[in-house]
Design a protein around this motif. Structure first.
Motif, mmCIF file in Angstrom:
data_model
loop_
_atom_site.group_PDB
_atom_site.id
_atom_site.type_symbol
_atom_site.label_atom_id
_atom_site.label_comp_id
_atom_site.label_asym_id
_atom_site.label_seq_id
_atom_site.Cartn_x
_atom_site.Cartn_y
_atom_site.Cartn_z
ATOM 1 N N LEU A 58 54.559 31.101 31.525
ATOM 2 C CA LEU A 58 53.247 30.680 31.045
ATOM 3 C C LEU A 58 52.260 31.671 31.641
ATOM 4 O O LEU A 58 52.251 31.897 32.856
ATOM 5 C CB LEU A 58 52.909 29.266 31.517
ATOM 6 N N VAL A 59 51.438 32.289 30.788
ATOM 7 C CA VAL A 59 50.474 33.290 31.239
ATOM 8 C C VAL A 59 49.075 32.778 30.898
ATOM 9 O O VAL A 59 48.795 32.430 29.753
ATOM 10 C CB VAL A 59 50.723 34.651 30.555
ATOM 11 N N ILE A 60 48.219 32.728 31.908
ATOM 12 C CA ILE A 60 46.834 32.291 31.741
ATOM 13 C C ILE A 60 45.952 33.422 32.249
ATOM 14 O O ILE A 60 46.130 33.896 33.373
ATOM 15 C CB ILE A 60 46.558 31.001 32.536
ATOM 16 N N SER A 61 45.012 33.864 31.415
ATOM 17 C CA SER A 61 44.139 34.953 31.832
ATOM 18 C C SER A 61 42.761 34.768 31.217
ATOM 19 O O SER A 61 42.568 33.967 30.306
ATOM 20 C CB SER A 61 44.729 36.307 31.434
ATOM 21 N N GLY A 62 41.818 35.523 31.743
ATOM 22 C CA GLY A 62 40.450 35.446 31.237
ATOM 23 C C GLY A 62 39.518 36.267 32.103
ATOM 24 O O GLY A 62 39.960 37.088 32.926
ATOM 25 N N TYR A 63 38.232 36.017 31.921
ATOM 26 C CA TYR A 63 37.218 36.777 32.648
ATOM 27 C C TYR A 63 36.071 35.841 32.995
ATOM 28 O O TYR A 63 35.534 35.154 32.125
ATOM 29 C CB TYR A 63 36.710 37.924 31.767
ATOM 30 N N ARG A 64 35.702 35.784 34.289
ATOM 31 C CA ARG A 64 34.548 34.991 34.708
ATOM 32 C C ARG A 64 33.410 35.941 35.037
ATOM 33 O O ARG A 64 33.527 36.775 35.928
ATOM 34 C CB ARG A 64 34.874 34.109 35.914
ATOM 35 N N GLN A 65 32.336 35.807 34.269
ATOM 36 C CA GLN A 65 31.158 36.645 34.410
ATOM 37 C C GLN A 65 30.301 36.161 35.583
ATOM 38 O O GLN A 65 30.103 34.961 35.751
ATOM 39 C CB GLN A 65 30.343 36.555 33.105
ATOM 40 N N ASP A 66 29.796 37.084 36.381
ATOM 41 C CA ASP A 66 28.843 36.737 37.441
ATOM 42 C C ASP A 66 27.519 36.439 36.740
ATOM 43 O O ASP A 66 26.955 37.308 36.084
ATOM 44 C CB ASP A 66 28.701 37.903 38.419
#
Length: 136
Positions: A58-66
């Motif tokens: 299971l692969v979970i990824s993303g981007y959290r912007q400051d």
């Protein structure tokens, strides 16, 4: 010992593949019906997260912007930027029934277990041989 070795190898493989990505706190637990993966990723929208099943991973990824520009940091404990989580799934799971829900800063992925495979084992039945009086 085997689990420790697998943890070390998984971390090394992860670092080689994802360099600067951060890994959010992740719980993986099992219930009678499912395997549940709970990832703490507050401050995101569901469309900021990619969840994929590949083979037994299971692969979970993303981007959290400051959210706000800063002149200087005095304490930095909240991670921003790309994140990535990989979870190995050794169980027999029903991937078609998997669900991912983002609520209160947590992504919760539920993967139902497949029912156990039942194999009926029959013992051979022995027939008694009798002598026939009539000729065959």
């Amino acid at each position: 010992m085997e689990r420790l070795l697998q943890d070390i190898l998984t971390r090394q493989r992860w670092l080689l593949r994802h360099g600067n990505a951060w890994r959010p706190p992740t719980d993986v637990y099992e219930t009678d019906e499912a395997v549940v993966i709970r990832v703490e990723i507050a401050g995101l929208k569901p469309e900021d997260v990619l969840v994929a099943l590949h083979d037994r991973w299971l692969v979970i990824s993303g981007y959290r912007q400051d959210p706000t520009p800063k002149v200087a940091y005095h304490q930095l404990e909240i991670h921003y930027g790309e994140f990535h989580v990989e979870v190995y799934l050794p169980w027999a799971l029903d991937a078609d029934a998997a669900q991912a829900v983002y609520r209160d800063g947590f992504l919760i992925v539920t993967l139902p277990k497949k029912p156990p495979l039942t194999i009926t084992v029959r013992t051979p039945r022995r027939l008694r041989v009798t002598k026939s009086e009539a000729g065959l």
